[in-house]
Design a protein around this motif. Structure first.
Motif, PDB file in Angstrom:
ATOM      1  N   LEU A   1     -16.974 -22.566  50.369  1.00  7.66           N
ATOM      2  CA  LEU A   1     -16.276 -23.251  49.290  1.00  7.66           C
ATOM      3  C   LEU A   1     -14.840 -22.750  49.211  1.00  7.66           C
ATOM      4  CD1 LEU A   1     -18.772 -23.047  46.275  1.00  7.66           C
ATOM      5  CD2 LEU A   1     -17.958 -25.165  47.307  1.00  7.66           C
ATOM      6  N   GLY A   2     -13.967 -23.575  48.668  1.00  9.98           N
ATOM      7  CA  GLY A   2     -12.604 -23.120  48.429  1.00  9.98           C
ATOM      8  C   GLY A   2     -11.702 -24.288  48.109  1.00  9.98           C
ATOM      9  N   PRO A   3     -10.547 -24.007  47.495  1.00 11.27           N
ATOM     10  CA  PRO A   3      -9.608 -25.082  47.155  1.00 11.27           C
ATOM     11  C   PRO A   3      -9.006 -25.704  48.399  1.00 11.27           C
ATOM     12  CG  PRO A   3      -8.605 -22.938  46.796  1.00 11.27           C
ATOM     13  CD  PRO A   3     -10.046 -22.675  47.113  1.00 11.27           C
ATOM     14  N   SER A   4      -8.440 -26.899  48.256  1.00  9.91           N
ATOM     15  CA  SER A   4      -7.769 -27.553  49.380  1.00  9.91           C
ATOM     16  C   SER A   4      -6.650 -26.653  49.893  1.00  9.91           C
ATOM     17  CB  SER A   4      -7.187 -28.900  48.933  1.00  9.91           C
ATOM     18  OG  SER A   4      -8.221 -29.775  48.545  1.00  9.91           O
ATOM     19  N   GLY A   5      -6.546 -26.576  51.207  1.00  8.26           N
ATOM     20  CA  GLY A   5      -5.490 -25.780  51.799  1.00  8.26           C
ATOM     21  C   GLY A   5      -5.820 -24.314  51.981  1.00  8.26           C
TER      22      GLY A   5
ATOM     23  N   GLU B   1     -17.726 -30.842  55.562  1.00  2.00           N
ATOM     24  CA  GLU B   1     -17.835 -31.825  54.471  1.00  2.00           C
ATOM     25  C   GLU B   1     -18.495 -33.126  54.944  1.00  2.00           C
ATOM     26  OE1 GLU B   1     -14.658 -31.995  51.492  1.00  2.00           O
ATOM     27  OE2 GLU B   1     -13.462 -30.810  52.887  1.00  2.00           O
ATOM     28  N   PRO B   2     -19.665 -33.043  55.556  1.00  5.30           N
ATOM     29  CA  PRO B   2     -20.251 -34.240  56.155  1.00  5.30           C
ATOM     30  C   PRO B   2     -20.656 -35.309  55.155  1.00  5.30           C
ATOM     31  CG  PRO B   2     -21.840 -32.452  56.123  1.00  5.30           C
ATOM     32  CD  PRO B   2     -20.530 -31.863  55.711  1.00  5.30           C
ATOM     33  N   PHE B   3     -20.870 -34.936  53.879  1.00  7.31           N
ATOM     34  CA  PHE B   3     -21.322 -35.911  52.889  1.00  7.31           C
ATOM     35  C   PHE B   3     -20.251 -36.195  51.835  1.00  7.31           C
ATOM     36  CE2 PHE B   3     -25.405 -33.368  53.753  1.00  7.31           C
ATOM     37  CZ  PHE B   3     -25.619 -34.038  54.953  1.00  7.31           C
TER      38      PHE B   3
ATOM     39  N   GLY C   1     -18.408 -29.226  46.964  1.00 10.08           N
ATOM     40  CA  GLY C   1     -19.399 -29.374  45.906  1.00 10.08           C
ATOM     41  C   GLY C   1     -20.125 -28.071  45.627  1.00 10.08           C
ATOM     42  N   ILE C   2     -19.904 -27.500  44.451  1.00 11.68           N
ATOM     43  CA  ILE C   2     -20.555 -26.243  44.096  1.00 11.68           C
ATOM     44  C   ILE C   2     -22.070 -26.422  44.033  1.00 11.68           C
ATOM     45  CG2 ILE C   2     -20.801 -24.512  42.269  1.00 11.68           C
ATOM     46  CD1 ILE C   2     -17.834 -25.005  41.608  1.00 11.68           C
ATOM     47  N   SER C   3     -22.529 -27.472  43.386  1.00 17.75           N
ATOM     48  CA  SER C   3     -23.959 -27.730  43.280  1.00 17.75           C
ATOM     49  C   SER C   3     -24.584 -27.925  44.660  1.00 17.75           C
ATOM     50  CB  SER C   3     -24.201 -28.956  42.398  1.00 17.75           C
ATOM     51  OG  SER C   3     -25.577 -29.246  42.299  1.00 17.75           O
TER      52      SER C   3
END
Length: 281
Positions: A58-62, A179-181, A213-215
Motif C-alpha cells: 500500500l502507499g500513496p500515488s508516487g 493493482e489488477p482489480f 484498497g486498504i480493505s
C-alpha cells in the motif's frame, strides 16, 4: 497486532542462508536521471518475502510501488542494492514469474484461449503441453465455454480473469500483481478477491500484490507493507493475523476493522509526509 517495522538489511544473512525466503529485496535504490535533474523513486528499500506468502503493498500515488514491482520483475535496472529470487540475483525477468497489470493488455485478434497461451509461446514452450492447464484455469475462473470468445465479447471482469490465467498458465512459483482489480466495479472486485484468495490457498504461490484498497489488502494478505514517498521507502510492515480461508463476512468483524483502521492511520501519515519511528533511511 503491533506493526513490525522493517529494519535495514546490513546485518541480515545472505538469502541462501535464510530458510523459506523466496524474494529478498536488499537496500534497493532507483534513481531516474534526465537533463532536468534526478528523481529518487526508491531509497534503501529492504524486504524479505517467504515462499508461499501473500504480501500486499500500500502507499500513496508516487511512492514507487509500481517501480518496485518492475525492479523485482527485472524490468527496471537498479541504481543500488540487490534483489534475489531464491538464490538467483535478478538481472533480467525470471522465467518462473507471472505478472498481472491493472490493464489486461489482451490481444484483440486472439481468442480467450489463445490469449492465455501467449505466455507459453513467448517462453518457447510447447502449446500442446499447456492447453489442458489453460482450459482448467479458465474453468476455475468461471470462463468455461468462453475459450473461443474475443476480448471485445468479454466484460471487464472477464478480461481480467483471462489476464490472471495467462500469468498462471506456465505454473510460475511467484506472481507480481500491480493493482489488477483497480479499474473494476466493487462487486466484480469482491468476486475476484475471493477467486484469487481461493486459488492462492490451494496453490500457495508467492504473491506480491499492489493495491490502493486498504480493505482489499487486509482481506487478501498475510502481511501489508506500507510505503511513503519522496523518496519511496517502507514505513511499516503489518502482519495480518486473520484465519483463512476468509469470506466476505470477515470484513464485518472487529479484528478486520482494527486492521483497516490502523492501516488507514499509517496511510494518512504517508499522504501527509509524516515519518514514523523506525523508517528506513
Amino acid at each position: 497486532m503491533a506493526d513490525v517495522l522493517s529494519p535495514a538489511l546490513q546485518d541480515r544473512p545472505a538469502p541462501d542462508k535464510v530458510p523459506d525466503v523466496h524474494i529478498s529485496i536488499r537496500n534497493v535504490e532507483k534513481v531516474y536521471r534526465s537533463q532536468r535533474g534526478s528523481v529518487v523513486a526508491l531509497e534503501n528499500v529492504s524486504l524479505d518475502v517467504a515462499k508461499g506468502e501473500f504480501v500486499s503493498i500500500l502507499g500513496p500515488s508516487g511512492c514507487g510501488k509500481s517501480t518496485l514491482l518492475k525492479c523485482i520483475a527485472g524490468l527496471e535496472p537498479l541504481s543500488g542494492g540487490e534483489i534475489f529470487v531464491g538464490r538467483q540475483r535478478v538481472a533480467e525477468p525470471p522465467k518462473d514469474l507471472g505478472v498481472v497489470f491493472q490493464r489486461d493488455i489482451l490481444f484483440d485478434w486472439r481468442t480467450t484461449l489463445d490469449n492465455v497461451l501467449v505466455t507459453v509461446e513467448f517462453l518457447g514452450l510447447k502449446r500442446r503441453d499447456y492447453e489442458a492447464r489453460a482450459r482448467s484455469l479458465l474453468a476455475t475462473y468461471g470462463l468455461a465455454g468462453y475459450e473461443n470468445r474475443y476480448p471485445w465479447e468479454l466484460s471487464g471482469g472477464q478480461r481480467q480473469r483471462v489476464a490472471i490465467c495467462r500469468a498462471m498458465v506456465h505454473d510460475p512459483q511467484f506472481l507480481l500483481m500491480d493493482e489488477p482489480f483497480g479499474a473494476l466495479d466493487a462487486l466484480t472486485r469482491d468476486e475476484l478477491n475471493l477467486e484469487l484468495q481461493n486459488r492462492w490457498f490451494a496453490d500457495r504461490k508467492t504473491i506480491i500484490f499492489i493495491t490502493h484498497g486498504i480493505s482489499e489488502a487486509v482481506f487478501l494478505s498475510d502481511r501489508v507493507i506500507v510505503m511513503g514517498r519522496n523518496p519511496g521507502r517502507i514505513i511499516a510492515d503489518v502482519k495480518i493475523d486473520l484465519p483463512r480461508p476468509r469470506g466476505v463476512a470477515v470484513r464485518d468483524t472487529a479484528a478486520f476493522t482494527a486492521y483497516t483502521g490502523r492501516l488507514r492511520a499509517i496511510m494518512d501519515d504517508a499522504n501527509a509526509g509524516i515519518t514514523h519511528a523506525g523508517v528506513l533511511s
